[in-house]
Design a protein around this motif. Structure first.
Motif, PDB file in Angstrom:
ATOM      1  N   ILE A 298       0.831  -1.203   0.000  1.00  0.00           N
ATOM      2  CA  ILE A 298       0.000   0.000   0.000  1.00  0.00           C
ATOM      3  C   ILE A 298       0.866   1.254   0.000  1.00  0.00           C
ATOM      4  CG2 ILE A 298      -1.586   1.365   1.417  1.00  0.00           C
ATOM      5  CD1 ILE A 298      -2.842  -1.307   2.306  1.00  0.00           C
ATOM      6  N   TYR A 299       1.893   1.260   0.848  1.00  0.00           N
ATOM      7  CA  TYR A 299       2.736   2.461   0.965  1.00  0.00           C
ATOM      8  C   TYR A 299       3.661   2.646  -0.233  1.00  0.00           C
ATOM      9  CZ  TYR A 299       1.365   3.664   5.701  1.00  0.00           C
ATOM     10  OH  TYR A 299       0.656   4.076   6.796  1.00  0.00           O
ATOM     11  N   SER A 300       4.043   1.557  -0.896  1.00  0.00           N
ATOM     12  CA  SER A 300       4.965   1.708  -2.024  1.00  0.00           C
ATOM     13  C   SER A 300       4.225   1.944  -3.331  1.00  0.00           C
ATOM     14  CB  SER A 300       5.853   0.464  -2.151  1.00  0.00           C
ATOM     15  OG  SER A 300       5.065  -0.702  -2.338  1.00  0.00           O
ATOM     16  N   LEU A 301       3.165   1.171  -3.572  1.00  0.00           N
ATOM     17  CA  LEU A 301       2.453   1.307  -4.835  1.00  0.00           C
ATOM     18  C   LEU A 301       1.725   2.640  -4.951  1.00  0.00           C
ATOM     19  CD1 LEU A 301       0.971  -2.295  -5.277  1.00  0.00           C
ATOM     20  CD2 LEU A 301       2.932  -1.281  -6.437  1.00  0.00           C
ATOM     21  N   ARG A 302       1.382   3.250  -3.797  1.00  0.00           N
ATOM     22  CA  ARG A 302       0.635   4.503  -3.826  1.00  0.00           C
ATOM     23  C   ARG A 302       1.514   5.693  -3.447  1.00  0.00           C
ATOM     24  NH1 ARG A 302      -5.203   3.720  -1.204  1.00  0.00           N
ATOM     25  NH2 ARG A 302      -5.455   5.640  -2.369  1.00  0.00           N
ATOM     26  N   ASN A 303       2.831   5.493  -3.461  1.00  0.00           N
ATOM     27  CA  ASN A 303       3.738   6.556  -3.042  1.00  0.00           C
ATOM     28  C   ASN A 303       4.831   6.738  -4.091  1.00  0.00           C
ATOM     29  OD1 ASN A 303       5.964   7.943  -1.672  1.00  0.00           O
ATOM     30  ND2 ASN A 303       4.717   7.708   0.157  1.00  0.00           N
ATOM     31  N   LYS A 304       4.826   7.888  -4.747  1.00  0.00           N
ATOM     32  CA  LYS A 304       5.780   8.141  -5.830  1.00  0.00           C
ATOM     33  C   LYS A 304       7.211   8.213  -5.319  1.00  0.00           C
ATOM     34  CE  LYS A 304       2.514  10.577  -8.829  1.00  0.00           C
ATOM     35  NZ  LYS A 304       2.208  11.857  -9.532  1.00  0.00           N
ATOM     36  N   GLU A 305       7.411   8.720  -4.095  1.00  0.00           N
ATOM     37  CA  GLU A 305       8.768   8.834  -3.556  1.00  0.00           C
ATOM     38  C   GLU A 305       9.384   7.458  -3.321  1.00  0.00           C
ATOM     39  OE1 GLU A 305       8.061  11.208  -0.101  1.00  0.00           O
ATOM     40  OE2 GLU A 305       8.588  13.068  -1.121  1.00  0.00           O
ATOM     41  N   VAL A 306       8.585   6.521  -2.791  1.00  0.00           N
ATOM     42  CA  VAL A 306       9.090   5.166  -2.554  1.00  0.00           C
ATOM     43  C   VAL A 306       9.367   4.474  -3.882  1.00  0.00           C
ATOM     44  CG1 VAL A 306       8.550   2.891  -1.590  1.00  0.00           C
ATOM     45  CG2 VAL A 306       7.938   4.951  -0.328  1.00  0.00           C
ATOM     46  N   LEU A 307       8.456   4.609  -4.841  1.00  0.00           N
ATOM     47  CA  LEU A 307       8.671   3.994  -6.157  1.00  0.00           C
ATOM     48  C   LEU A 307       9.892   4.589  -6.845  1.00  0.00           C
ATOM     49  CD1 LEU A 307       5.001   3.742  -7.509  1.00  0.00           C
ATOM     50  CD2 LEU A 307       6.479   1.866  -6.792  1.00  0.00           C
ATOM     51  N   GLY A 308      10.059   5.912  -6.710  1.00  0.00           N
ATOM     52  CA  GLY A 308      11.231   6.556  -7.299  1.00  0.00           C
ATOM     53  C   GLY A 308      12.517   6.075  -6.655  1.00  0.00           C
ATOM     54  N   SER A 309      12.497   5.896  -5.347  1.00  0.00           N
ATOM     55  CA  SER A 309      13.674   5.384  -4.645  1.00  0.00           C
ATOM     56  C   SER A 309      13.992   3.963  -5.078  1.00  0.00           C
ATOM     57  CB  SER A 309      13.431   5.426  -3.134  1.00  0.00           C
ATOM     58  OG  SER A 309      14.509   4.847  -2.444  1.00  0.00           O
ATOM     59  N   LEU A 310      12.965   3.139  -5.256  1.00  0.00           N
ATOM     60  CA  LEU A 310      13.169   1.755  -5.689  1.00  0.00           C
ATOM     61  C   LEU A 310      13.782   1.714  -7.084  1.00  0.00           C
ATOM     62  CD1 LEU A 310      12.806  -1.275  -5.235  1.00  0.00           C
ATOM     63  CD2 LEU A 310      10.467  -1.051  -6.101  1.00  0.00           C
ATOM     64  N   ARG A 311      13.266   2.539  -7.985  1.00  0.00           N
ATOM     65  CA  ARG A 311      13.821   2.584  -9.347  1.00  0.00           C
ATOM     66  C   ARG A 311      15.278   3.043  -9.328  1.00  0.00           C
ATOM     67  NH1 ARG A 311       8.450   4.303 -10.898  1.00  0.00           N
ATOM     68  NH2 ARG A 311       9.034   6.472 -10.457  1.00  0.00           N
ATOM     69  N   LYS A 312      15.581   4.024  -8.486  1.00  0.00           N
ATOM     70  CA  LYS A 312      16.941   4.548  -8.401  1.00  0.00           C
ATOM     71  C   LYS A 312      17.915   3.492  -7.882  1.00  0.00           C
ATOM     72  CE  LYS A 312      17.616   7.810  -5.408  1.00  0.00           C
ATOM     73  NZ  LYS A 312      17.548   9.150  -4.765  1.00  0.00           N
ATOM     74  N   VAL A 313      17.499   2.752  -6.859  1.00  0.00           N
ATOM     75  CA  VAL A 313      18.359   1.711  -6.290  1.00  0.00           C
ATOM     76  C   VAL A 313      18.573   0.581  -7.297  1.00  0.00           C
ATOM     77  CG1 VAL A 313      18.504  -0.090  -4.525  1.00  0.00           C
ATOM     78  CG2 VAL A 313      17.790   2.223  -3.894  1.00  0.00           C
ATOM     79  N   LEU A 314      17.487   0.183  -7.978  1.00  0.00           N
ATOM     80  CA  LEU A 314      17.611  -0.882  -8.973  1.00  0.00           C
ATOM     81  C   LEU A 314      18.494  -0.453 -10.140  1.00  0.00           C
ATOM     82  CD1 LEU A 314      13.933  -2.244  -9.103  1.00  0.00           C
ATOM     83  CD2 LEU A 314      15.920  -3.350  -8.081  1.00  0.00           C
ATOM     84  N   LYS A 315      18.317   0.781 -10.578  1.00  0.00           N
ATOM     85  CA  LYS A 315      19.113   1.288 -11.699  1.00  0.00           C
ATOM     86  C   LYS A 315      20.586   1.364 -11.326  1.00  0.00           C
ATOM     87  CE  LYS A 315      19.377   5.206 -14.905  1.00  0.00           C
ATOM     88  NZ  LYS A 315      18.791   6.536 -15.256  1.00  0.00           N
ATOM     89  N   LYS A 316      20.853   1.811 -10.106  1.00  0.00           N
ATOM     90  CA  LYS A 316      22.241   1.926  -9.628  1.00  0.00           C
ATOM     91  C   LYS A 316      22.900   0.554  -9.566  1.00  0.00           C
ATOM     92  CE  LYS A 316      24.984   3.652  -5.761  1.00  0.00           C
ATOM     93  NZ  LYS A 316      24.954   4.307  -4.434  1.00  0.00           N
TER      94      LYS A 316
END
Length: 312
Positions: free
Chosen positions: A289-307
């Motif tokens: 709920i907190y990740s799928l509905r939160n752009k900051e968490v999703l953005g952080s996840l994408r950044k970590v995966l990309k890195k």
């Protein structure tokens, strides 16, 4: 001490999840899957909050505490349930039952208090944003993190000791998949109605009052959001708060039914179903709920995966 079939006469027997249901094994493995999803989701959320400096804010600090509580909460009963089902060993010692009850009550109470404090954080962020960093300073954040753990543990210790002191007559079979307090009280050969009233009063403190405070907080937030001129700010505030409100509804709603309605009106199947909901499903759904509905968490996840992908 007398032993029968390798089981102490003071041991309890956990009958397991819906023992009369034909497809119990399927349910157990589905719960095991939910447990693995909960472990993964909460662990990832904790990792993201730790490694991403953009998430080093009071809101995400409190969210990390929620994930930590959920990890321990779901682990307090599900692994033992799965092991009992696979091994066919359903006995649990008196001490083991008390320890399991203590952790379930402590973590459940801690989550109720933490959800209330998280709603206060949202009230300050939305209704008094200019003073947010002053009010939600590091000292206050640490106090808000320690208070739920302390309050939940203190209440649980008293409740567990008092519940376990009741003598048990007849079969020591708990019609549940873990040592939950209402299920233990049903085994007592003494009248527990006075103690059940005490449990009701404690539930008002840990469930009903937090629920009322959270609802009052969101009414204030909603009224403040309606006066916002910026559609973007309004949508961001509603998105952040709706995630927390969804979690509250899932968790405290079932807690009210289990601990604030007469035990005589509950069937074992109802108690087990509600327990699965707030012990298994809520910890699994919280990070989603907190990740799928939160752009900051999703953005952080994408950044970590990309890195990590670039480093490889």
């Amino acid at each position: 001490m007398v032993k029968q079939n390798g089981t102490s006469t003071t041991d309890f027997i956990l009958l397991g999840l819906f023992p009369e249901f034909q497809y119990t094994s399927l349910l157990v493995y589905l719960i095991l899957l939910a447990y693995l999803v909960a472990l993964t989701g909460n662990a990832i959320l904790l990792l993201l909050i730790c490694v991403d400096a953009h998430l080093h804010t009071p809101m995400y600090f409190l969210l990390s505490q929620l994930s930590l509580i959920d990890l321990f909460y779901i682990s307090s009963s599900v692994p033992n349930m799965v092991f009992n089902h696979v091994s066919g060993k359903h006995s649990i010692s008196l001490i083991g039952c008390g320890v399991q009850m203590f952790f379930c009550l402590a973590l459940g109470g801690a989550e109720c208090l933490l959800l209330t404090l998280m709603s206060y954080d949202r009230v300050v962020a939305v209704c008094d944003p200019l003073r947010y960093t002053v009010i939600m300073n590091p000292k206050v954040c640490w106090l808000m993190a320690v208070a739920p753990w302390t309050g939940g543990a203190a209440n649980s210790l008293i409740q567990t000791i008092y519940t376990m002191h009741f003598p048990v007559c007849g079969l020591r079979e708990i019609n549940h998949f873990f040592c939950e307090m209402p299920a233990i009280l049903k085994l007592s050969c003494e009248d527990t109605s006075e103690y059940e009233m005490v449990v009701f009063m404690v539930s008002i403190i840990f469930i009903l009052i937090p629920f009322s405070l959270i609802m009052a907080s969101y009414i204030r937030i909603f009224l403040t959001v309606l006066r916002m001129n910026s559609p973007e700010g309004r949508n961001k505030a509603l998105a952040t708060c709706s995630s927390h409100l969804t979690v509250v509804s899932l968790y405290l709603g079932t807690g009210i039914v289990v601990y604030m309605t007469p035990g005589s009106s509950h069937t074992p199947a109802l108690d087990q179903g509600l327990s699965v909901f707030y012990i298994v499903l809520t910890p699994m759904l919280n990070p989603l709920i907190y990740s799928l509905r939160n752009k900051e968490v999703l953005g952080s996840l994408r950044k970590v995966l990309k890195k990590n992908l670039i480093l490889k």
